[in-house]
Design an enzyme around this catalytic site. Sequence first.
Site, PDB file in Angstrom:
ATOM      1  N   GLY A 228      42.183  38.311 -12.532  1.00  0.00           N
ATOM      2  CA  GLY A 228      40.959  38.426 -12.837  1.00  0.00           C
ATOM      3  C   GLY A 228      40.701  37.304 -14.233  1.00  0.00           C
ATOM      4  O   GLY A 228      39.883  36.168 -14.776  1.00  0.00           O
ATOM      5  N   ASP A 229      42.552  37.128 -15.147  1.00  0.00           N
ATOM      6  CA  ASP A 229      42.834  36.935 -16.561  1.00  0.00           C
ATOM      7  C   ASP A 229      43.881  35.688 -16.421  1.00  0.00           C
ATOM      8  O   ASP A 229      43.942  36.554 -17.232  1.00  0.00           O
ATOM      9  CB  ASP A 229      41.804  37.272 -17.522  1.00  0.00           C
ATOM     10  CG  ASP A 229      41.677  36.936 -18.468  1.00  0.00           C
ATOM     11  OD1 ASP A 229      41.481  35.317 -18.579  1.00  0.00           O
ATOM     12  OD2 ASP A 229      42.215  37.145 -19.956  1.00  0.00           O
ATOM     13  N   LEU A 230      44.863  35.666 -15.191  1.00  0.00           N
ATOM     14  CA  LEU A 230      46.263  35.429 -15.194  1.00  0.00           C
ATOM     15  C   LEU A 230      45.680  34.105 -16.615  1.00  0.00           C
ATOM     16  O   LEU A 230      46.136  32.802 -15.715  1.00  0.00           O
ATOM     17  CB  LEU A 230      46.070  35.066 -14.430  1.00  0.00           C
ATOM     18  CG  LEU A 230      46.698  36.192 -13.572  1.00  0.00           C
ATOM     19  CD1 LEU A 230      47.370  35.994 -11.862  1.00  0.00           C
ATOM     20  CD2 LEU A 230      47.611  37.117 -14.237  1.00  0.00           C
ATOM     21  N   ASN A 231      45.635  33.911 -17.519  1.00  0.00           N
ATOM     22  CA  ASN A 231      45.559  32.969 -17.919  1.00  0.00           C
ATOM     23  C   ASN A 231      46.929  32.640 -19.018  1.00  0.00           C
ATOM     24  O   ASN A 231      47.729  33.473 -18.839  1.00  0.00           O
ATOM     25  CB  ASN A 231      44.715  33.026 -19.017  1.00  0.00           C
ATOM     26  CG  ASN A 231      44.526  34.251 -20.252  1.00  0.00           C
ATOM     27  OD1 ASN A 231      45.638  34.056 -21.238  1.00  0.00           O
ATOM     28  ND2 ASN A 231      43.710  34.429 -20.365  1.00  0.00           N
TER      29      ASN A 231
END
Length: 376
Positions: A228-231
């Site tokens: 949900g947050d592979l930034n």
Amino acid sequence: MLSGDDQRSRAFAKPAFSEAQACALVESVFGFKVSKIRPLPSYDDQNFHICISRAKDNADGPTEYVLKINNTESSKTPDLIEVQSCIIMFLRAAGFPTASVCRTKGNNITSLVSVDSGSEIKSYLVRLLTYLPGRPIAEVPMGPQLLFEIGRLAAKLDKTLEKFHHPQLSSLHREDFIWNLKNVPLLEKYLHALGQNRNREIVEQVIQRYRDEVMTKLSQFRECINHGDLNDHNILIEPSESACGDATYRVSGVVDFDDMSYGYYVFEVAITIMYMMVESKTPVQVGGHVLAGFESIVPLTPVERGALFLLVCSRFCQSLVMAAYSCQLHPENEEYLMITAKTGWKHLQQMFDMGQKAVEEIWFDTAKSYESGISM
């Protein structure tokens, strides 16, 4: 990151431990003597990079860790934090470059620490994770091969988690979690942070299109657990030489599992595409390379592919709206909160101006080029 509820208390939820307090915490909870400490940037929790002193009779093991102190709101969901920590350990055992979770002196994964703030007692969940090597991919130019590998990593991660089991797994069904792409309409509560301008008009149009075109198709998407947050700050890389001697990069770490929740495979690839666009000089081209990597593990269905453009736009909206809102609560953290906004509004407007058909053509043609071994 916090859910859509309890936002009024959010301004007071973020921990504010001094470095001395953090050192004392590490010693009392984990039994380590801190030799060096520095704060790390964070959204609404508090993180420290610490180095510990090793006793002469115990020279083995890691000496660098990350102390994670959850905000008061997420500290009320210990089951969720435990599941996230167990997932980190599960993925590490499966060969992913995730951290090791250090147990407390009482042999627990987390510890609930209570602090008297003067007016009330506040409780914070604390964890200690090993510090991973490498630098954020935000700091290097991302070529097609690295983007492909990141897409592949995202798909492998979700696919591997199909085998993960835990008694509290249901805690990942986070119904009002503002960062789950299921909950794009919840952004309407925070639009006031944008004022009245074209940015707000675009967000309102994306939310309406999401209602009309995505919510009606959710039942056709394949469900899975999402990171949900592979930034571009949560994926770490190290230099690696290719077979022909060229300098390339390999992923050396995946961090920050705090946004994990049940979602869909297409959510993960959309989120990853959006964040890989943030630092790129040719943002629209990015999507095809990430998609090709993802689909080398998990090919999307036609319905999932048809929603991809709008889901990427929706993630831009989530990030940009919540950053603007959070800046009003935490102006002292503006530099970190507005990382995406520096280029994000421009990229979202470009996608919107080009239109879905033109953007999809670039993405899908690029992804198709990998099938013949000729990446664009």
